[in-house]
Design a protein around this motif. Structure first.
Motif, short mmCIF file in Angstrom:
data_model
loop_
_atom_site.label_atom_id
_atom_site.label_comp_id
_atom_site.label_asym_id
_atom_site.label_seq_id
_atom_site.Cartn_x
_atom_site.Cartn_y
_atom_site.Cartn_z
N LEU A 50 0.87 -1.05 0.01
CA LEU A 50 0.02 -0.03 -0.19
C LEU A 50 0.92 1.14 0.01
O LEU A 50 0.52 2.34 -0.76
N ILE A 51 1.82 1.13 0.81
CA ILE A 51 2.79 2.48 0.86
C ILE A 51 3.36 2.67 -0.59
O ILE A 51 3.49 3.77 -0.95
N LEU A 52 3.81 1.53 -1.19
CA LEU A 52 4.51 1.82 -2.37
C LEU A 52 3.49 1.98 -3.74
O LEU A 52 3.98 2.26 -4.77
N GLY A 53 2.39 1.66 -3.41
CA GLY A 53 1.05 1.65 -4.33
C GLY A 53 1.27 0.82 -5.47
O GLY A 53 1.00 0.84 -6.72
N LEU A 54 1.68 -0.48 -4.93
CA LEU A 54 1.75 -1.74 -5.89
C LEU A 54 0.56 -2.77 -5.59
O LEU A 54 0.55 -3.07 -4.51
N LEU A 55 0.05 -3.28 -6.60
CA LEU A 55 -0.94 -3.99 -6.78
C LEU A 55 -2.13 -3.59 -5.65
O LEU A 55 -2.54 -4.38 -4.78
N VAL A 56 -2.44 -2.45 -5.74
CA VAL A 56 -3.10 -1.91 -4.75
C VAL A 56 -4.79 -2.70 -4.46
O VAL A 56 -5.02 -2.89 -3.40
N ARG A 57 -5.08 -2.76 -5.68
CA ARG A 57 -6.58 -3.38 -5.60
C ARG A 57 -6.60 -4.90 -4.88
O ARG A 57 -7.19 -5.21 -4.09
N PRO A 58 -5.74 -5.71 -5.41
CA PRO A 58 -5.77 -7.33 -4.92
C PRO A 58 -5.14 -7.17 -3.37
O PRO A 58 -5.84 -8.01 -2.74
N GLY A 112 2.09 6.32 -7.81
CA GLY A 112 2.57 4.81 -7.10
C GLY A 112 3.07 4.00 -8.28
O GLY A 112 3.01 4.40 -9.47
N LEU A 113 3.32 2.85 -8.11
CA LEU A 113 4.04 1.92 -8.88
C LEU A 113 3.22 1.30 -9.79
O LEU A 113 3.42 1.01 -10.94
N ASP A 114 1.82 1.15 -9.38
CA ASP A 114 0.61 0.68 -10.29
C ASP A 114 0.56 1.60 -11.64
O ASP A 114 0.61 1.18 -12.57
N ALA A 115 0.69 2.90 -11.21
CA ALA A 115 0.47 3.85 -12.27
C ALA A 115 1.79 3.84 -13.24
O ALA A 115 1.42 4.04 -14.57
N ILE A 116 2.76 3.58 -12.71
CA ILE A 116 4.22 3.89 -13.53
C ILE A 116 4.13 2.45 -14.58
O ILE A 116 4.47 2.80 -15.54
N PHE A 117 3.85 1.38 -14.14
CA PHE A 117 3.94 0.11 -14.72
C PHE A 117 2.65 0.08 -15.72
O PHE A 117 3.01 -0.30 -17.08
N THR A 118 1.64 0.71 -15.43
CA THR A 118 0.50 0.87 -16.37
C THR A 118 0.86 1.67 -17.67
O THR A 118 0.34 1.43 -18.63
N SER A 119 1.62 2.81 -17.11
CA SER A 119 1.78 3.81 -18.17
C SER A 119 2.84 3.02 -19.21
O SER A 119 2.92 3.24 -20.26
N VAL A 120 3.94 2.48 -18.73
CA VAL A 120 4.69 1.92 -19.57
C VAL A 120 4.09 0.67 -20.33
O VAL A 120 4.29 0.59 -21.78
#
Length: 238
Positions: free
Chosen positions: A66-74, A125-133
């Motif tokens: 949660l802090i990193l913003g990684l796999l937030v929904r699961p 967060g990391l989710d947004a970065i990976f999604t953009s890439v």
């Protein structure tokens, strides 16, 4: 502007919620899995060994994610299940306030987990970065496939143009007149009717079968050109 405010609010809420979950999970790690299992057994939680392991791992790892913003929904879904179990088996019968071991804290954490599950963790967060890439790679791949689909094909099929079919072993492109002659693609030219045979047999001096005009024919042609009546000469008596 609203989206930016949401991203900032989601970031703050994620970090705060993640720190709380991480603190509780780390407390269970420090106490040991055996002590946590024994405490769950005393509180009447079913399958205490499995529940203790699930709660310890998901609260520690989930808090970090949660802090990193990684796999937030699961992660939010798993944390919501953890809080629902805590309210149902431990805190639900003790009222609301945390001072009486009520469901105040697990209820708030569960509500935040539900919010993250529904809306995500924002663009910071990391989710947004990976999604953009991944989206950029997908767009680039789609553009390359579109260009490849519209590019002219190579090989034997590329040699066929509107001007004719290229001979075997030749690359694509228009055919030269010499190549069209060699390939047999010659334009259809209408044939001219054959000239009538103007030879006539003279019986004596005229030539026959040779395609040449005799003296009488030449005189008739001269008369026609000069608008004079032709002079017919009798053939010599034999």
């Amino acid at each position: 502007m609203k989206r930016v405010l949401f991203d900032i609010a989601a970031l703050i809420a994620r970090i705060a919620t993640g720190v709380i979950f991480l603190a509780h999970g780390w407390q269970k790690w420090q106490g040991g899995l055996g002590a946590t299992t024994q405490g769950f057994r005393e509180m009447g939680i079913p399958m205490p060994e499995m529940a203790a392991g699930f709660s310890t791992v998901i609260e520690t790892v989930g808090g970090v994610f949660l802090i990193l913003g990684l796999l937030v929904r699961p992660v939010a879904l798993l944390l919501l299940i953890d809080m629902i179990g805590a309210i149902a088996f431990v805190h639900g019968s003790h009222g609301v306030l945390s001072a009486n071991n009520g469901w105040e804290l697990p209820g708030a954490l569960g509500a935040l987990s539900l919010l993250f599950l529904a809306l995500g963790g924002g663009r910071i967060g990391l989710d947004a970065i990976f999604t953009s890439v991944f989206r950029r790679r997908g767009e680039r791949r789609a553009a390359e496939e579109e260009l490849a689909a519209h590019a002219p094909s190579r090989g034997s099929a590329a040699g066929t143009t509107a001007e004719g079919t290229a001979p075997a072993g030749r690359a694509g492109g228009p055919m030269t007149p010499a190549e069209r002659d060699m390939s047999g693609d010659r334009p259809e030219v209408p044939r001219q009717p054959a000239a009538p045979d103007t030879t006539r047999s003279t019986g004596s001096t005229g030539s026959t079968g040779s395609g040449r005009l005799n003296d009488d024919d030449m005189r008739e042609i001269d008369a026609l050109v000069s608008d004079e009546p032709p002079q017919h000469h009798k053939p010599p008596n034999r």
